[in-house]
Motif scaffolding. Sequence first.
Motif, PDB file in Angstrom:
ATOM      1  N   SER A  54       3.263  -9.733  17.404  1.00  0.00           N
ATOM      2  CA  SER A  54       3.903  -8.268  17.477  1.00  0.00           C
ATOM      3  C   SER A  54       4.459  -8.213  15.907  1.00  0.00           C
ATOM      4  O   SER A  54       4.422  -9.103  15.109  1.00  0.00           O
ATOM      5  N   ILE A  55       4.359  -6.895  15.844  1.00  0.00           N
ATOM      6  CA  ILE A  55       5.000  -6.431  14.357  1.00  0.00           C
ATOM      7  C   ILE A  55       6.534  -5.778  14.461  1.00  0.00           C
ATOM      8  O   ILE A  55       6.318  -4.721  15.367  1.00  0.00           O
ATOM      9  N   LYS A  56       7.299  -6.152  13.825  1.00  0.00           N
ATOM     10  CA  LYS A  56       8.587  -5.499  14.017  1.00  0.00           C
ATOM     11  C   LYS A  56       9.158  -4.932  12.798  1.00  0.00           C
ATOM     12  O   LYS A  56       8.539  -4.918  11.886  1.00  0.00           O
ATOM     13  N   ARG A  57      10.169  -3.941  12.900  1.00  0.00           N
ATOM     14  CA  ARG A  57      10.662  -2.960  12.037  1.00  0.00           C
ATOM     15  C   ARG A  57      11.149  -3.731  10.673  1.00  0.00           C
ATOM     16  O   ARG A  57      10.721  -3.418   9.757  1.00  0.00           O
ATOM     17  N   LYS A  58      11.742  -4.973  10.884  1.00  0.00           N
ATOM     18  CA  LYS A  58      12.112  -5.695   9.873  1.00  0.00           C
ATOM     19  C   LYS A  58      11.057  -6.511   8.964  1.00  0.00           C
ATOM     20  O   LYS A  58      11.321  -7.155   7.943  1.00  0.00           O
ATOM     21  N   PHE A  60       8.371  -5.781   7.559  1.00  0.00           N
ATOM     22  CA  PHE A  60       7.998  -4.880   6.085  1.00  0.00           C
ATOM     23  C   PHE A  60       9.204  -4.139   5.527  1.00  0.00           C
ATOM     24  O   PHE A  60       8.972  -3.186   4.640  1.00  0.00           O
ATOM     25  N   ALA A  61      10.495  -4.074   5.887  1.00  0.00           N
ATOM     26  CA  ALA A  61      11.373  -3.365   5.518  1.00  0.00           C
ATOM     27  C   ALA A  61      11.642  -3.563   3.925  1.00  0.00           C
ATOM     28  O   ALA A  61      11.393  -4.520   3.327  1.00  0.00           O
ATOM     29  N   ASN A  62      11.766  -2.456   3.319  1.00  0.00           N
ATOM     30  CA  ASN A  62      11.848  -2.208   1.935  1.00  0.00           C
ATOM     31  C   ASN A  62      10.831  -2.968   1.073  1.00  0.00           C
ATOM     32  O   ASN A  62      10.648  -3.054  -0.060  1.00  0.00           O
ATOM     33  N   MET A  63       9.535  -3.091   1.750  1.00  0.00           N
ATOM     34  CA  MET A  63       8.297  -3.361   0.838  1.00  0.00           C
ATOM     35  C   MET A  63       7.703  -2.330   0.374  1.00  0.00           C
ATOM     36  O   MET A  63       6.465  -1.990   0.586  1.00  0.00           O
ATOM     37  N   PRO A  81       7.663   0.731  16.878  1.00  0.00           N
ATOM     38  CA  PRO A  81       7.903   2.216  16.306  1.00  0.00           C
ATOM     39  C   PRO A  81       8.436   2.115  15.020  1.00  0.00           C
ATOM     40  O   PRO A  81       9.403   1.407  14.721  1.00  0.00           O
ATOM     41  N   HIS A  82       7.650   3.114  13.875  1.00  0.00           N
ATOM     42  CA  HIS A  82       8.316   2.909  12.539  1.00  0.00           C
ATOM     43  C   HIS A  82       8.190   1.632  11.720  1.00  0.00           C
ATOM     44  O   HIS A  82       8.867   1.423  10.759  1.00  0.00           O
ATOM     45  N   ALA A  83       7.403   0.577  12.335  1.00  0.00           N
ATOM     46  CA  ALA A  83       7.338  -0.456  11.779  1.00  0.00           C
ATOM     47  C   ALA A  83       6.874  -0.652  10.131  1.00  0.00           C
ATOM     48  O   ALA A  83       7.181  -1.538   9.589  1.00  0.00           O
ATOM     49  N   PHE A  84       6.032   0.305   9.965  1.00  0.00           N
ATOM     50  CA  PHE A  84       5.436   0.527   8.699  1.00  0.00           C
ATOM     51  C   PHE A  84       6.082   1.629   7.757  1.00  0.00           C
ATOM     52  O   PHE A  84       5.413   1.893   6.917  1.00  0.00           O
ATOM     53  N   ALA A  85       7.149   2.243   8.137  1.00  0.00           N
ATOM     54  CA  ALA A  85       7.817   3.276   7.617  1.00  0.00           C
ATOM     55  C   ALA A  85       8.328   3.269   6.180  1.00  0.00           C
ATOM     56  O   ALA A  85       8.145   4.355   5.335  1.00  0.00           O
ATOM     57  N   ASP A  86       8.522   1.876   5.736  1.00  0.00           N
ATOM     58  CA  ASP A  86       8.859   1.701   4.467  1.00  0.00           C
ATOM     59  C   ASP A  86       7.867   1.515   3.251  1.00  0.00           C
ATOM     60  O   ASP A  86       8.047   1.336   2.208  1.00  0.00           O
ATOM     61  N   LEU A  87       6.550   1.519   3.728  1.00  0.00           N
ATOM     62  CA  LEU A  87       5.405   1.081   3.015  1.00  0.00           C
ATOM     63  C   LEU A  87       4.942   2.366   2.658  1.00  0.00           C
ATOM     64  O   LEU A  87       3.555   2.806   2.664  1.00  0.00           O
ATOM     65  N   GLU A  88       5.798   3.231   1.757  1.00  0.00           N
ATOM     66  CA  GLU A  88       5.582   4.206   1.142  1.00  0.00           C
ATOM     67  C   GLU A  88       4.113   4.355   0.119  1.00  0.00           C
ATOM     68  O   GLU A  88       3.581   5.400  -0.028  1.00  0.00           O
ATOM     69  N   ASN A  89       3.920   3.362  -0.231  1.00  0.00           N
ATOM     70  CA  ASN A  89       2.694   3.157  -1.118  1.00  0.00           C
ATOM     71  C   ASN A  89       1.465   2.431  -0.618  1.00  0.00           C
ATOM     72  O   ASN A  89       0.513   2.354  -1.489  1.00  0.00           O
ATOM     73  N   THR A 101      -3.531  -2.237  22.547  1.00  0.00           N
ATOM     74  CA  THR A 101      -4.059  -1.328  23.562  1.00  0.00           C
ATOM     75  C   THR A 101      -3.423   0.139  23.464  1.00  0.00           C
ATOM     76  O   THR A 101      -4.202   0.862  23.909  1.00  0.00           O
ATOM     77  N   ARG A 102      -2.424   0.081  22.790  1.00  0.00           N
ATOM     78  CA  ARG A 102      -1.896   1.796  22.465  1.00  0.00           C
ATOM     79  C   ARG A 102      -1.604   1.819  20.985  1.00  0.00           C
ATOM     80  O   ARG A 102      -0.997   1.097  20.297  1.00  0.00           O
ATOM     81  N   ILE A 103      -1.824   3.221  20.726  1.00  0.00           N
ATOM     82  CA  ILE A 103      -1.372   3.685  19.389  1.00  0.00           C
ATOM     83  C   ILE A 103      -0.197   4.901  19.971  1.00  0.00           C
ATOM     84  O   ILE A 103      -0.682   5.665  20.122  1.00  0.00           O
ATOM     85  N   ALA A 104       1.010   4.639  19.173  1.00  0.00           N
ATOM     86  CA  ALA A 104       1.741   5.684  19.694  1.00  0.00           C
ATOM     87  C   ALA A 104       1.987   6.577  18.539  1.00  0.00           C
ATOM     88  O   ALA A 104       1.359   6.529  17.459  1.00  0.00           O
ATOM     89  N   ASN A 105       2.702   7.978  18.708  1.00  0.00           N
ATOM     90  CA  ASN A 105       2.709   8.795  17.707  1.00  0.00           C
ATOM     91  C   ASN A 105       3.699   8.250  16.596  1.00  0.00           C
ATOM     92  O   ASN A 105       3.360   8.979  15.676  1.00  0.00           O
ATOM     93  N   ASP A 106       4.350   7.381  16.797  1.00  0.00           N
ATOM     94  CA  ASP A 106       5.274   7.015  15.484  1.00  0.00           C
ATOM     95  C   ASP A 106       4.843   5.657  15.052  1.00  0.00           C
ATOM     96  O   ASP A 106       5.566   5.157  14.119  1.00  0.00           O
ATOM     97  N   THR A 107       3.497   4.960  15.460  1.00  0.00           N
ATOM     98  CA  THR A 107       3.260   4.002  14.848  1.00  0.00           C
ATOM     99  C   THR A 107       2.923   3.810  13.269  1.00  0.00           C
ATOM    100  O   THR A 107       3.275   2.760  12.539  1.00  0.00           O
TER     101      THR A 107
END
Length: 170
Positions: A54-58, A60-63, A81-89, A101-107
């Motif tokens: 699994s991929i957790k929010r922490k 990739f935090a601040n990367m 949800p939002h696990a990749f949110a800090d990966l702005e670049n 199996t699923r891709i959510a709207n906030d993945t």
Amino acid sequence: PTRRSSDLCPKRCSCQVLSPNLATLCAKKGLLFVPPNIDRHTVELRLADNFVTSIKRKDFANMTRLVDLTLSRNTISYITPHAFADLENLRALHLNSNRLTRIANDTFSGMSKLHHLILNNNQLTFIHLEAFNDLQALEELAVNYDRRARRWRTRAASMKHSARSSARRP
């Protein structure tokens, strides 16, 4: 002071200093989770061929400097949800050959600079209609639904306009 790759490298990984940035190479290391101490100067992170589930929010935090992330050929079945949110670049994300199996709207929320998203060879049966809305720079999307689900299969070379416009239709 000069940084040595051994000073900032997660256990069992190898790191290449590309001053001032870093490539962290953790492929084929038998990892069960994303290492917790990845240096925030990492621009390329390879975690392919492991046993990450699994991929957790922490993870990739601040990367914010990460440009290329490879998570191919793991056993990932869930992305928080939002696990990749800090990966702005981030420009390339490889998630192929996992157990999603699923891709959510906030993945993939907040990934406005992502150019390449590779999702082939998962067990996808559902992709939210708005899953790709934040991917404004997307040029390549490779995805296929599970054959047994008898849904659709596609490999799109260019998604810049067609995917966003068709995804927003009611």
